[in-house]
Write a protein that holds these residues in place. Structure first.
Motif, mmCIF file in Angstrom:
data_model
loop_
_atom_site.group_PDB
_atom_site.id
_atom_site.type_symbol
_atom_site.label_atom_id
_atom_site.label_comp_id
_atom_site.label_asym_id
_atom_site.label_seq_id
_atom_site.Cartn_x
_atom_site.Cartn_y
_atom_site.Cartn_z
ATOM 1 N N SER A 18 -0.119 18.018 -9.467
ATOM 2 C CA SER A 18 -0.525 19.232 -8.752
ATOM 3 C C SER A 18 -0.296 19.147 -7.248
ATOM 4 N N GLY A 19 0.018 17.964 -6.739
ATOM 5 C CA GLY A 19 0.355 17.822 -5.330
ATOM 6 C C GLY A 19 -0.684 17.141 -4.465
ATOM 7 N N LYS A 20 -1.822 16.774 -5.038
ATOM 8 C CA LYS A 20 -2.885 16.225 -4.195
ATOM 9 C C LYS A 20 -2.510 14.867 -3.610
ATOM 10 N N SER A 21 -1.918 13.978 -4.424
ATOM 11 C CA SER A 21 -1.504 12.675 -3.904
ATOM 12 C C SER A 21 -0.327 12.806 -2.958
ATOM 13 N N THR A 22 0.555 13.764 -3.223
ATOM 14 C CA THR A 22 1.706 14.002 -2.352
ATOM 15 C C THR A 22 1.253 14.412 -0.961
ATOM 16 N N LEU A 23 0.287 15.321 -0.889
ATOM 17 C CA LEU A 23 -0.220 15.748 0.410
ATOM 18 C C LEU A 23 -0.969 14.618 1.100
ATOM 19 N N LEU A 24 -1.750 13.861 0.353
ATOM 20 C CA LEU A 24 -2.491 12.745 0.948
ATOM 21 C C LEU A 24 -1.524 11.730 1.546
ATOM 22 N N GLU A 25 -0.444 11.435 0.842
ATOM 23 C CA GLU A 25 0.563 10.511 1.356
ATOM 24 C C GLU A 25 1.231 11.060 2.615
ATOM 25 N N GLY A 26 1.490 12.374 2.625
ATOM 26 C CA GLY A 26 2.079 12.984 3.812
ATOM 27 C C GLY A 26 1.164 12.881 5.018
ATOM 28 N N ILE A 27 -0.134 13.058 4.804
ATOM 29 C CA ILE A 27 -1.107 12.897 5.893
ATOM 30 C C ILE A 27 -1.104 11.452 6.379
ATOM 31 N N ALA A 28 -1.054 10.496 5.432
ATOM 32 C CA ALA A 28 -1.015 9.083 5.802
ATOM 33 C C ALA A 28 0.199 8.780 6.669
ATOM 34 N N TYR A 29 1.335 9.363 6.323
ATOM 35 C CA TYR A 29 2.562 9.172 7.113
ATOM 36 C C TYR A 29 2.354 9.653 8.545
ATOM 37 N N GLN A 30 1.770 10.837 8.701
ATOM 38 C CA GLN A 30 1.553 11.384 10.036
ATOM 39 C C GLN A 30 0.492 10.607 10.812
ATOM 40 N N CYS A 31 -0.408 9.925 10.101
ATOM 41 C CA CYS A 31 -1.411 9.076 10.759
ATOM 42 C C CYS A 31 -0.804 7.759 11.237
ATOM 43 N N GLY A 32 0.412 7.462 10.777
ATOM 44 C CA GLY A 32 1.049 6.207 11.141
ATOM 45 C C GLY A 32 0.704 5.068 10.213
ATOM 46 N N PHE A 33 0.072 5.361 9.062
ATOM 47 C CA PHE A 33 -0.281 4.330 8.100
ATOM 48 C C PHE A 33 0.918 4.009 7.209
ATOM 49 N N ASN A 34 0.918 2.817 6.658
ATOM 50 C CA ASN A 34 1.936 2.467 5.668
ATOM 51 C C ASN A 34 1.710 3.342 4.434
ATOM 52 N N THR A 35 2.709 4.135 4.045
ATOM 53 C CA THR A 35 2.509 5.053 2.922
ATOM 54 C C THR A 35 2.529 4.347 1.577
ATOM 55 N N ALA A 36 2.807 3.046 1.569
ATOM 56 C CA ALA A 36 2.626 2.263 0.352
ATOM 57 C C ALA A 36 1.187 1.778 0.227
ATOM 58 N N GLY A 37 0.410 1.987 1.276
ATOM 59 C CA GLY A 37 -0.977 1.549 1.304
ATOM 60 C C GLY A 37 -1.220 0.605 2.461
ATOM 61 N N GLY A 38 -2.254 0.883 3.246
ATOM 62 C CA GLY A 38 -2.584 0.026 4.368
ATOM 63 C C GLY A 38 -2.866 0.826 5.627
ATOM 64 N N GLY A 39 -2.962 0.120 6.736
ATOM 65 C CA GLY A 39 -3.222 0.748 8.018
ATOM 66 C C GLY A 39 -1.966 0.799 8.862
ATOM 67 N N ARG A 40 -2.134 0.915 10.162
ATOM 68 C CA ARG A 40 -1.000 1.039 11.074
ATOM 69 C C ARG A 40 -0.272 -0.290 11.273
ATOM 70 N N ASN A 41 -0.914 -1.402 10.948
ATOM 71 C CA ASN A 41 -0.315 -2.719 11.198
ATOM 72 C C ASN A 41 0.072 -3.443 9.923
ATOM 73 N N ASN A 42 0.086 -2.752 8.817
ATOM 74 C CA ASN A 42 0.471 -3.370 7.551
ATOM 75 C C ASN A 42 1.918 -2.992 7.240
ATOM 76 N N TYR A 43 2.817 -3.954 7.411
ATOM 77 C CA TYR A 43 4.242 -3.692 7.203
ATOM 78 C C TYR A 43 4.734 -4.462 5.982
#
Length: 235
Positions: free
Chosen positions: A47-72
């Motif tokens: 339905s798109g809920k995880s897709t939108l959440l991942e997009g928000i994570a991308y714009q927050c600068g988080f690793n979209t595979a999971g993690g924070g800004r410093n998880n590469y």
């Protein structure tokens, strides 16, 4: 709250018939406002809920595979095609936070060990704990200061009792942090005073807890188990 709204930049989308822009809730997204510190995304798979959440994570600068800004680290799930077309509005802007996605948690746990960051996650290998225990270790040790926390189906490894523990963690942090959580769990959805946004009918609509399909089906099953199973399993 920190994140006030997310907006889809329709004028920059050139291929609207391709994923994820062919998802009805994404195609109809204009500007979605967040009204409370805890917001739930609810809806069927796809339905798109995880897709939108991942997009928000991308714009927050988080690793979209999971993690924070410093998880590469890299996984097959680390590319967000929607994130490039979103605009986030903040007041104030905050950089601290975390994106937890259940499907790639194993890879994240391996990354934590490789970079020697176990002290930030309770000091014990996440791989040496049960799946549910490792999730709670993340919640209790990493979610410990003001920030924005994005959780994609955190109930995947949590028993009902541990889902209640997560509700307590949300309560303890709700005055200083913002949570956006995609979930199927009637228990987690029951957190008092949260916004529940349904992705089920082609557009994102705020709904009441009692009106979610997850709650209605679960209640109907518990109250009419024999009848429902007889109907479901008949030849």
């Amino acid at each position: 709250m920190y994140l006030k709204s997310v907006e889809l930049l329709h004028d920059q989308v050139s291929q609207r018939n391709q994923h994820p822009f062919d998802i009805p809730t994404v195609a109809s997204l204009e500007r979605l406002e967040f009204k409370r510190n805890i917001t739930f995304f609810v809806g069927e798979n796809g339905s798109g809920k995880s897709t939108l959440l991942e997009g928000i994570a991308y714009q927050c600068g988080f690793n979209t595979a999971g993690g924070g800004r410093n998880n590469y680290y890299d996984t097959h799930a680390s590319e967000s095609s929607l994130g490039h077309y979103l605009r986030l509005a903040w007041l104030p802007k905050i950089s601290n936070g975390f994106f937890m996605r259940s499907e790639s948690f194993y890879q994240f746990a391996s990354h934590v060990e490789e970079v020697g960051s176990l002290k930030h996650y309770g000091g014990q290998s996440l791989h040496k704990q049960s799946h549910g225990e490792s999730f709670l270790s993340l919640f209790m040790n990493r979610f410990n200061s003001k920030g924005i926390y994005l959780l994609d189906e955190p109930e995947a490894a949590l028993s009902p009792a541990r889902q209640l523990s997560l509700l307590r963690i949300l309560h303890d942090l709700s005055d200083t942090s913002q949570f956006i959580i995609a979930t199927h769990s009637p228990i987690i959805l029951g957190y008092p005073g949260a916004s529940i946004l349904s992705f089920d009918h082609g557009s994102i609509q705020e709904v009441e807890y009692e009106d979610t399909e997850h709650v209605q089906i679960t209640r109907s099953f518990l109250e009419n188990r024999d009848r429902m199973l007889k109907e479901l399993l008949r030849d």
